[in-house]
Each structure stands twice: as structure tokens, then as C-alpha cells.
Design a protein around this motif. Sequence first.
Motif, PDB file in Angstrom:
ATOM      1  N   UNK A  59      50.807  96.733  47.495  1.00  0.00           N
ATOM      2  CA  UNK A  59      52.214  96.849  47.857  1.00  0.00           C
ATOM      3  C   UNK A  59      52.432  96.284  49.266  1.00  0.00           C
ATOM      4  N   UNK A  60      53.634  96.467  49.784  1.00  0.00           N
ATOM      5  CA  UNK A  60      53.983  95.965  51.117  1.00  0.00           C
ATOM      6  C   UNK A  60      54.239  97.155  52.032  1.00  0.00           C
ATOM      7  N   UNK A  61      53.334  97.441  52.974  1.00  0.00           N
ATOM      8  CA  UNK A  61      53.469  98.635  53.812  1.00  0.00           C
ATOM      9  C   UNK A  61      54.673  98.582  54.757  1.00  0.00           C
ATOM     10  N   UNK A  62      55.289  97.418  54.909  1.00  0.00           N
ATOM     11  CA  UNK A  62      56.456  97.323  55.787  1.00  0.00           C
ATOM     12  C   UNK A  62      57.742  97.747  55.095  1.00  0.00           C
ATOM     13  N   UNK A  63      57.681  97.918  53.771  1.00  0.00           N
ATOM     14  CA  UNK A  63      58.875  98.287  53.008  1.00  0.00           C
ATOM     15  C   UNK A  63      58.981  99.806  52.916  1.00  0.00           C
ATOM     16  N   UNK A  64      60.127 100.327  53.247  1.00  0.00           N
ATOM     17  CA  UNK A  64      60.384 101.768  53.214  1.00  0.00           C
ATOM     18  C   UNK A  64      61.629 102.035  52.355  1.00  0.00           C
ATOM     19  N   UNK A  65      61.746 103.212  51.763  1.00  0.00           N
ATOM     20  CA  UNK A  65      60.830 104.365  51.813  1.00  0.00           C
ATOM     21  C   UNK A  65      59.690 104.313  50.806  1.00  0.00           C
ATOM     22  N   UNK A  66      59.710 103.334  49.861  1.00  0.00           N
ATOM     23  CA  UNK A  66      58.651 103.214  48.864  1.00  0.00           C
ATOM     24  C   UNK A  66      58.098 101.807  48.955  1.00  0.00           C
ATOM     25  N   UNK A  67      56.830 101.679  49.320  1.00  0.00           N
ATOM     26  CA  UNK A  67      56.236 100.365  49.588  1.00  0.00           C
ATOM     27  C   UNK A  67      56.093  99.497  48.347  1.00  0.00           C
ATOM     28  N   UNK A  68      56.391 100.043  47.171  1.00  0.00           N
ATOM     29  CA  UNK A  68      56.303  99.275  45.935  1.00  0.00           C
ATOM     30  C   UNK A  68      57.674  98.932  45.353  1.00  0.00           C
ATOM     31  N   UNK A  69      58.738  99.371  46.031  1.00  0.00           N
ATOM     32  CA  UNK A  69      60.095  99.151  45.519  1.00  0.00           C
ATOM     33  C   UNK A  69      60.963  98.474  46.578  1.00  0.00           C
ATOM     34  N   UNK A  70      61.676  97.422  46.171  1.00  0.00           N
ATOM     35  CA  UNK A  70      62.673  96.782  47.027  1.00  0.00           C
ATOM     36  C   UNK A  70      63.771  96.239  46.132  1.00  0.00           C
ATOM     37  N   UNK A  71      65.011  96.219  46.603  1.00  0.00           N
ATOM     38  CA  UNK A  71      66.106  95.744  45.767  1.00  0.00           C
ATOM     39  C   UNK A  71      66.004  94.265  45.439  1.00  0.00           C
ATOM     40  N   UNK A  72      66.546  93.914  44.281  1.00  0.00           N
ATOM     41  CA  UNK A  72      66.619  92.528  43.819  1.00  0.00           C
ATOM     42  C   UNK A  72      68.090  92.126  43.930  1.00  0.00           C
ATOM     43  N   UNK A  73      68.415  91.368  44.973  1.00  0.00           N
ATOM     44  CA  UNK A  73      69.846  91.164  45.220  1.00  0.00           C
ATOM     45  C   UNK A  73      70.225  89.820  45.819  1.00  0.00           C
ATOM     46  N   UNK A  74      69.283  89.038  46.301  1.00  0.00           N
ATOM     47  CA  UNK A  74      69.616  87.787  46.968  1.00  0.00           C
ATOM     48  C   UNK A  74      69.249  86.587  46.094  1.00  0.00           C
ATOM     49  N   UNK A  75      70.249  85.842  45.630  1.00  0.00           N
ATOM     50  CA  UNK A  75      69.988  84.674  44.812  1.00  0.00           C
ATOM     51  C   UNK A  75      69.430  83.508  45.617  1.00  0.00           C
ATOM     52  N   UNK A  76      68.851  82.505  44.904  1.00  0.00           N
ATOM     53  CA  UNK A  76      68.742  82.459  43.441  1.00  0.00           C
ATOM     54  C   UNK A  76      67.724  83.468  42.912  1.00  0.00           C
ATOM     55  N   UNK A  77      67.842  83.701  41.602  1.00  0.00           N
ATOM     56  CA  UNK A  77      66.975  84.666  40.930  1.00  0.00           C
ATOM     57  C   UNK A  77      66.014  83.930  39.998  1.00  0.00           C
ATOM     58  N   UNK A  78      64.859  84.549  39.753  1.00  0.00           N
ATOM     59  CA  UNK A  78      63.803  83.917  38.958  1.00  0.00           C
ATOM     60  C   UNK A  78      63.385  84.830  37.810  1.00  0.00           C
ATOM     61  N   UNK A  79      63.030  84.210  36.698  1.00  0.00           N
ATOM     62  CA  UNK A  79      62.395  84.921  35.574  1.00  0.00           C
ATOM     63  C   UNK A  79      61.128  84.160  35.214  1.00  0.00           C
ATOM     64  N   UNK A  80      60.010  84.847  35.249  1.00  0.00           N
ATOM     65  CA  UNK A  80      58.708  84.227  34.963  1.00  0.00           C
ATOM     66  C   UNK A  80      58.146  84.855  33.695  1.00  0.00           C
ATOM     67  N   UNK A  81      57.728  84.010  32.790  1.00  0.00           N
ATOM     68  CA  UNK A  81      57.225  84.468  31.497  1.00  0.00           C
ATOM     69  C   UNK A  81      55.924  85.255  31.677  1.00  0.00           C
ATOM     70  N   UNK A  82      55.819  86.395  30.988  1.00  0.00           N
ATOM     71  CA  UNK A  82      54.639  87.260  31.032  1.00  0.00           C
ATOM     72  C   UNK A  82      54.147  87.485  29.605  1.00  0.00           C
ATOM     73  N   UNK A  83      52.851  87.255  29.394  1.00  0.00           N
ATOM     74  CA  UNK A  83      52.237  87.470  28.083  1.00  0.00           C
ATOM     75  C   UNK A  83      51.026  88.394  28.232  1.00  0.00           C
TER      76      UNK A  83
END
Length: 558
Positions: free
Chosen positions: A464-488
Amino acid sequence: MKDSYDVVVVGAGGAGMSAALAASAQGLDTVLVEKSSYFGGSTARSGGGVWIPGNYALEAAGQVDPGDREAAKTYLDSIVGDVVPKVRRDTYLDRGPEVLGFLREKTPLRFTWVPEYADYLPEQPGGRPRGRSVEPVPLDARFLGDELERLHPPYTKAPANLIVTQADFRKISLGLRTLRGPLTMVKVMLKRLLAIVTGKKMFAMGNAIAIGLRKGLADAGVPVEYDTALLDLLVEDGRVVGVVVSTSSTDGGTERREIRARRGVILGSGGFEHSQELREKFLPQPTAAEWSTGAPANTGAGLLAGTAAGAATDLLDDAWWGPTIPLPGRAWFCLAERNLPGSIIVNSAGQRYMNEALPYVEATHEIYKGQATGVDHVPSYMVFDQTYRNRYLFAGVAGRQPFPGRWYKEGVVVRADTLAELAAKVGLPEGSLDATVDRFNGFARSGTDEDFHRGESAYDKYYSDPTVKPNCSLAPIEKGPFYAVKIVPGDLGTKGGLVTDERARVLREDGSVIPGLYAAGNVSAAVMGNTYPGPGGTIGPAIVFGYLAAEDLTKERS
């Protein structure tokens, strides 16, 4: 190559080389036959972690807690359960430290603790949040001479002497988010420059394990016969007495040969991940051989030969899974990408369905569990924004660096200015992705993932990213452009194979032993059952049960 030996070992990966080295150390005349032109197998292509609690490297780092062996047994009891007999699990833990000590004595391999790399299920009884995994100390492979040319090619390309350990990768994946990232990259580059100036040939991770084992074999005088493929086992009166192989003939073709084994045969030939036929027969669907990062020569020869000799099998429907990006020409096994804050994974309904930071086997189980509901989860899509893209290393591409155009051309990556446009491009229901991201962003701001508890486990926090608070594994998705990467649902190799006991002897369906036949590594049914205890839960058992097979062979008849 002679017509007979005390021991014939099949496969020059971690299991096979460990077995051959141990057999030779017992004074047995040993040969190692390898289907491909390379040594190392899937071990050479791996991150090189080894999960063996209580070993010398952990002791040196002060990471063996009082009562840790019993705690480790409790841990495997809780996560593996009765899928695998307890005596086999306990034998692995009891004998594992001895095997790493043997490799220290017989090879140039040295291991060191991977700091804070948690057990994969650390909150389970006996789990350890600070981890029990070690990795090889980088080594200079000039001692192998021309034999180094036979090291199995990596699954990702990297410049010569660019040595990144598992501990380094954790820091580098954060890009410029912490001072440790750029400092580590500077250290890596300086070490590379020094190696070039001094003429060294430095290797780390799985390469280092393969090279160290190969040097041990060379010093022991064990011949390695390349381009020698297993066709069948020789069986006489119910006992395995040798192998039938295909080798290159003098006229440029191939010829069939028999090699007899006076004591026995040890199979270390890997799984069946690169046999599309066997994948479709045994594994959940859909599946594809090109989604695997295992050694390409692993097509199930040992499994087929063993079952033809009467061996029982287990766990054939499982693998060492991991969410994977099907990049053009190669698969990319996702580690840090899923844990870093500011991304989610959604199904064809545009909905999250798991904690994206789950250990990779567990995460892929969730993919197939979702697929079984009738809603397509293969492929799924990893969704993130430009903030995430700018911050972090992704599939080998540095933050702010553009993705290769071919990734877009082949549909692996899709980009759009808005989430609604992104959803339309990948075929998600209208409004679904906006709603999912809106809910997730609320969790990111509060620090609590109310749906899947992402960021609560010690394992979630490792990448995770220790600089992100309050949860180092969660951050908002809000600034475009946005990406979708295929996962199999990709894999490191298959998990199912021949059933063995605590001495690595191959068993029949009725539980009786097939005399003269042993198996270790991914040709055997995993001692870890359907789960994965921590980094190196594949390589550890491979080298330990290879060693134990050779030990048992010393008791066999001449």
C-alpha cells in the motif's frame, strides 16, 4: 549419458535440482534430465521468495518468535485443514530449516529475511504479520561460465545487472511517493554501474536460486541432460525402475531412450499450466495457457506418466493463481498494482466483488466464484484514475510514463475522459461504474471499506501507500482521464498433481506406495492445499520435498 544410474531426476527446476543435489550428497549416482534447453524452470522466473519458518536467515534477523514452529503448524492447520494430511504439513515445517541449511552448505546460495512481508493470511491463528519469508542474497554468477547461457529466460525483460530484490520492489512500486522509492532506485542503478565496471554478472530473486542450485550440481558432478523429455515411466512388477525419454539424435531428429534407475525416479517436472488441453480438462473455465507465467515447458508430462503408472491425483482443479493482465505477448502477474490505493476491480456488471488487495490465490478464487454466478468476471477490469497512474509503477511502466500504444490497440487498456465513457467503451451497464466508484470513494474518505474490508489486513498494507490516510490501501478515484485494464485469472503454475506422502513417495488411490517413484514441486499435489501461506509457499515445499525424496531413496534397495 549412461543407460543406468542409481537415481534419475526429471526436471531442472527448484524441486529437481534440490533432489539431485541431495541424492548426490548421499553418494548416489544421479542424473538430471530436463525437457527444455534451460535450467531453473518456474523457480528461475519467480520472485524467489521461500516460506520456511524458523530457518537460519530468519534466526539471524531475529524473526523466529518463541514457539514459532508450533505457531506455524497452527497456521497451516487453520488455513489448509484436512485437505492435506497433517503429517505432511508438519514434516515440511519440521524439516524445512534443515534443508535451507543443507543448501547453505552445498551451494553459494544465501538467504535473507524479506522485512515485514506478511504471511498472506496473517490474522488467521498462527499467522505472522511481520512474515516468515526469505529471499536469496544477489550473487555474481560468473562462476557458472558458459553454463549461465542456459539459465531459463525471465518472463519480463530487464537490463543486465539490474538487480531488484523483493524488498526493493516494494519501495520502487511507490514511485516518488516516499523518499525510499527514488533512493532505492538510485542504489539499484549504482550497483548496476559497479557490476558493469567490475565485470560482474549479478542475479537476484528466482534467478539467484536457480543459479545457486546449478552451481551446487556442477560442484557435485551431477550431469544435467538438456532437451531430454519424459515420455513414460518404466514399471516392472509394480515398481518404477526408470524412465523413457526423447533425446536429440545424431541426424538432427529425436530418438527414444530408456534410462534405468536402480534406486528410483524423482519427478520434479512442474505442472501442466502450458497444456491448454489439460487446463480445459481440469481447471475452472475460462482458462488459457498464455495467462500463465510458469515455465513454457510445463505441459504435464510428469502428471501423465505418474497416472499411467497408477498414481492418485488431487487438487487438479486449482493453481497458484493470481489476477493477471494479458499484455501483448506476455502475461503480467499483478502484485502491488491491486493493493495500491486509488484502484478497484469490477466485473461485467460494473460492480466490485472482493477486497482487491487479497492474496493472489484468494483473489482469483473470488474471480472464479463470481464467474460461477452467471455474471461474467472473466475478464474483469481494474479501474483507476490519472492520479493513480501518475503516482505508481504499473506493470513495469513508471508513473507519468504513457502506456505502450499496443496495449490500447489490443484492448488490454481502455482510457476515457469520464467514468461513463469508460463504462461504455468496455461494455459495462449504463450508470453502474459511476455508482460503484461513488460508493468506493466514500469508503476511501472514511477509511473503512464497508463492503470488503480492504486495508484491514497486515498483508493489504504491505504494497500500500503509507502516505495515504486514513487507510493506506484506499484513495478516491476522481481525476480524469480514467483507465480500465483487463484482468484475467492467470497463474504461476498449477497446484494439482500426484498424491505424495511426507517422504515424497507417490501413492496409489488405495494409499499404497508406488515403489521407486517420488514427486516434488508442482508435479505433486500441493502441501498447501487450496491456499497459500506466504511469499515462497511454492518454492519452499519444492526444495524441501525434493530433498526428502532423495533422503528416502538412500533407504531403497541397490
